[in-house]
Every structure is written in C-alpha cells, then in structure tokens.
Design an enzyme around this catalytic site. Structure first.
Site, mmCIF file in Angstrom:
data_model
loop_
_atom_site.group_PDB
_atom_site.id
_atom_site.type_symbol
_atom_site.label_atom_id
_atom_site.label_comp_id
_atom_site.label_asym_id
_atom_site.label_seq_id
_atom_site.Cartn_x
_atom_site.Cartn_y
_atom_site.Cartn_z
ATOM 1 C CE LYS A 17 28.845 18.787 13.118
ATOM 2 N NZ LYS A 17 29.111 18.911 14.094
ATOM 3 C CG ASP A 153 32.421 26.248 23.039
ATOM 4 O OD1 ASP A 153 31.022 26.769 23.657
ATOM 5 O OD2 ASP A 153 32.166 25.666 22.138
ATOM 6 C CG LEU A 214 26.584 13.550 30.789
ATOM 7 C CD1 LEU A 214 26.026 12.225 31.066
ATOM 8 C CD2 LEU A 214 28.019 13.977 31.301
ATOM 9 N N GLY A 217 32.750 14.199 24.052
ATOM 10 C CA GLY A 217 32.921 15.482 25.032
ATOM 11 C C GLY A 217 32.091 15.379 25.877
ATOM 12 C CD GLU A 393 26.678 22.874 21.888
ATOM 13 O OE1 GLU A 393 27.907 23.245 22.676
ATOM 14 O OE2 GLU A 393 26.292 23.181 20.611
#
Length: 408
Positions: A17, A153, A214, A217, A393
C-alpha cells in the site's frame, strides 16, 4: 521547512500500500494513493487514485516486492499520470514496520545500524518484517537521496511497566530471548490519543483512556497520563480479543494437545489459531462481522454465539482496564472498521457499565455509522465521554517522517 513530498509505504506479505503526500507542518495534500495486490503471482493488480482519477492495471506478472516497487515508480512518473516528474522530488519515505521489539521506542531515520537491528528481531514478525526490510533496502537503491523513516506498531507500547508486559514465565526467557508483551496497533493508538486530547481540550499528559481498535484484527489499549499503560495483544497479535480469524487468549496447552489429536505440527496449529479461528472459527461461516450479523439476525446459533463470545471478551478487558487505571478515566474510544461503524457491537461491549456511570446514548450510538466521522455517543448522565473516532495511522507515520527529516 518548505512543502516536501513524502511517500508512505505499508508492506504486507503479498501487497504494497502506498500514499504520496505533499506536506508541510499540520497540512497535507494527497497526490496519489493505491495498492499493489497479489504480489508473487501472474495475476497482480495495481490500483491507484490520483487527480480524481482511478487507474487499475490487472493480470500483471509481479513476482516480488522488488518488481512491485519498480511498477510503482513507473506508475508515479509515466507521462499518463504525471504525478511527479522525477524521483528526487520525493524527499522522505515513511515505512510502517509491524515489530520493533524493545529496541525501538520511537520512529527512527533508517541507516545500516537500524537495518541490522531490524534483522536481529525479524523472528518476532516473520511474515512482515523480513519483507519490509527488503523493501527498505531496495528503496535505498531507487531513492538514494531520500531519507527513510521506520515507524513501528510496537513503539507506542514501550512505556508499559514490567508488571504489564512481562509474562509469568522463567525470567531468563525475557532476559535471554526477549519473550514479553509488545502490543500492536500503536500507530493507531498514538493518533487517537492525540486526537482525543484536542476533542476534550486537555493536555495529553492528563489523559486516561481506554481505546478499542476493533477491526478484523482487534486490540484494546489502556492509556494513563497520555502513555500506553497496558494492551491486549502480546508477543504477537494473536493474544487478546476474539478477532476475525484469530483466537485471542487461549490456554497454551491447547496447542500441543491439538497437535497430538489432529496429528499436525505446532506450526500448523498456530496457523489455525491465526487464520481459521476467532469469529470465523466459532461461526463456521465467515470472519466478516457483516455476514455474521445477517446469520445472527436469522437466529443462526453459531453466528449468535460468535457475537456473544466476542463482546463478552471485550467487556472483560474493559472492566480489567478500568480497574488497572483505578477507575479514573476520561473517555472510552471506539476506532477502526468495526469500532466506527457497528453500533450493536459498541452497545453490547458497554452493556452493564451504566451501573458504574458509563452510559451510552442509544440514539446517538445508532446514528454513528459513518466510518469517516467523529461522534460523541455518551449520554448526558455519563461520568465519562464515550467517543467514536476514525483512526489515521498514516498521518502518524507522515508526521513522524516529516519531523525526523526536518530535524536531520
């Protein structure tokens, strides 16, 4: 610093991506975004949005991420798209890295030492980190003048105390082999914490939160004084909540037991727990909650059970984190695909908490279904705020990349 062009890369095991930004402090413009899917096949697909256009190329022979990057560059610079004129216009490249171990507490500019450290901890994320490293190395060849930044992360959770991140296993496992809880979705939690501070008009350092990320994952993060205090995912993303295909918390002896019963290796059992369990495993139908709701509303037993198990696990974690934070919190926030669009899951997850003053407004909650909109779904009688905030993110990666380039 003038406007600069930054490329954000999110490397998956068979996908890439990307988003290309023109950015100046707190002001960003997307020049192009897209994805290359089905890498390592002859049916690869490139989808790219730019200048209000959509370009889609199919049935491509892209046998590696290295070839995918070459296709990306060709797409960004060719005469049809004219997104950029030449590669040196890209001054920064921000990479999402799944696992940074305990070594990386913040985003960092990538050099050879950083690459060497990443290689040492590749075993902690064998499906993601090795491929991300290969992409970074190729980027150094393709973009020799651009600065590359690694955004992890796991970094957000490096503020957790040992009482939260250590497992009750032999201490030597931690000292010698780095076996501990690391947590994930950190880039999401960093964004949500910063955004909540703005919404509530409070300093980040004064915020105590419970954030629920939510999606397919899923995890929960307890935030104390604006920093990660505890989280549900562990050494890997398999621990914690019931997810789309992941089991979440289980008794570890299930693995050798089922290995013996099914005559499968422990690696095969681990794969089942990661890819064939969770909502898919219980419902026996789908990992997609939308499909499960259709069956559940038709009174199908396993689908109803899957929803009950999922929301029961969420409630247990919310309750435990309330206790861990000494019942002193400012807000509960729902984010990610399910968190921002599924009002039933939000309602079931908070059912019963009204007895301690955490009250959802059902009408507001039912209307909060746009994944791109922020909502306050708390009742006027609620002791705390209950918010729905879409995560971003990429913006965390973009800002970290810009800040590190600017200061170096």
């Amino acid at each position: 610093m003038k406007n600069i062009i930054i490329l954000i890369i999110n490397t998956g095991s068979s996908s890439l991506k990307f988003t290309l930004y023109e950015y100046q402090y707190q002001s960003e413009q997307i020049l192009a975004s897209g994805i290359i899917e089905k890498i390592k096949t002859t049916q690869a697909i490139i989808k790219i949005k730019f200048k209000n256009k959509l370009l889609e190329l199919t049935n491509l022979n892209i046998k590696s991420h290295k070839k995918a990057l070459k296709h990306l560059i060709k797409t960004l610079t060719n005469k049809k798209t004219k997104i950029i004129n030449y590669l040196d216009q890209i001054q920064g490249i921000g990479h999402r890295i799944v696992h940074g171990g305990a070594q990386f507490k913040n985003s960092v500019i990538i050099n050879q030492n950083v690459l060497n450290e990443l290689k040492k901890i590749s075993h902690l994320a064998p499906l993601h980190n090795p491929i991300a490293i290969k992409v970074i190395e190729q980027m150094f060849i393709l973009f020799p003048n651009a600065k590359q930044v690694a955004c992890f992360d796991t970094s957000w959770h490096q503020t957790m105390n040992q009482k939260a991140f250590l497992y009750a296993t032999p201490y030597s496992w931690y000292k010698d082999y780095h076996i501990r809880k690391y947590g994930f979705h950190g880039l999401s939690y960093a964004y949500i914490t910063k955004r909540t501070a703005i919404i509530l008009n409070k300093n980040i350092e004064d915020l105590n939160l419970i954030i629920l990320h939510l999606g397919n994952g899923a995890s929960i993060n307890a935030v104390q004084k604006g920093r990660s205090y505890d989280t549900s995912m562990g050494l890997t993303p398999l621990e914690g909540l019931v997810m789309g295909t992941r089991s979440g918390d289980i008794d570890p002896t299930i693995i050798p037991l089922m290995s013996k019963i099914l005559k499968k290796t422990t690696k095969q059992i681990e794969n089942i727990l990661n890819k064939e369990s969770g909502m898919l495993g219980i419902s026996c139908k789908s990992n997609d909650l939308r499909d499960i709701w259709i069956e559940s509303n038709n009174n199908e037993y396993n689908s109803k059970l899957a929803v009950e198990i999922m929301t029961y696990r969420i409630k247990k974690y919310i309750g435990s984190y309330l206790a861990a934070l000494d019942f002193n919190i400012d807000a509960i926030i729902f984010t990610a695909g399910i968190g921002t669009s599924d009002y039933e899951i939000r309602k079931l997850s908070l059912q019963g908490f009204e007895k301690i003053g955490i009250k959802i407004d059902f009408q507001k909650n039912n209307l909060a279904i746009d994944k791109n909109t922020e909502y306050d779904i708390s009742s006027n009688q609620s002791n705390i705020k209950i918010l729905v905030i879409p995560t971003n993110e990429e913006l965390t990666i973009l800002e970290d990349t810009y800040d590190l380039i600017k200061n170096n």
